[in-house]
Design a protein around this motif. Structure first.
Motif: not given
Ligand code: THU
Length: 132
Positions: A14-19
């Protein structure tokens, strides 16, 4: 691998999400029947419809590496609520079988377990095409 270990891997992904648009980060981790784990995050796009959900990122990574049999998928979002896979992701996972455990966790890592066949009853599948 137990459910909580898979949730922890989804939570890290989740910490890598590009949002940058929704600011809603999601992570997923899918466990293959061989015991391998593939993780994924949501990847948004300025053309919003091109966004890829965390579940599909994880599954597409697995399939593109030659893995098609899955036993569980864990999904974690930065939310007090449980985040369930969207309709597109349910259909994409179902392509590889509806007998898969879907684990949904909130940001406190509390979780619930469902079966995909309960989340996508009467799924359309390749059998429907073959039986025409
Ligand atoms: N999203 C996921 O990655 N998985 C879900 O189960 C629900 C929605 C993402 C898509 C988009 O980047 C953001 O969450 C808001 O819809």
């Amino acid at each position: 691998m137990d459910d909580f270990d898979l949730i922890k891997l989804a939570n890290e992904a989740k910490e890598k999400a590009y949002a940058p648009y929704s600011k809603f980060k999601v992570g997923a981790a899918i466990l293959t029947k061989e015991g391998k784990v593939f993780t994924g995050c949501n990847i948004e796009n300025a053309s919003f419809g091109s966004t890829n959900c965390a579940e599909r990122t994880a599954l597409f990574k697995a399939v593109s590496e030659g893995y098609r049999n899955f036993s569980k998928i864990a999904i974690v979002a930065d939310s007090e609520d449980f985040t369930y896979p969207c309709g597109i992701c349910r259909q994409v996972i179902a392509e590889f079988g509806t007998d898969i455990e879907v684990i949904v966790a909130n940001k406190k890592l509390e979780y619930k377990v469902h079966q995909l066949y309960d989340l996508l009853p009467y799924a359309f599948s390749k059998k429907d095409i073959e039986r025409r």
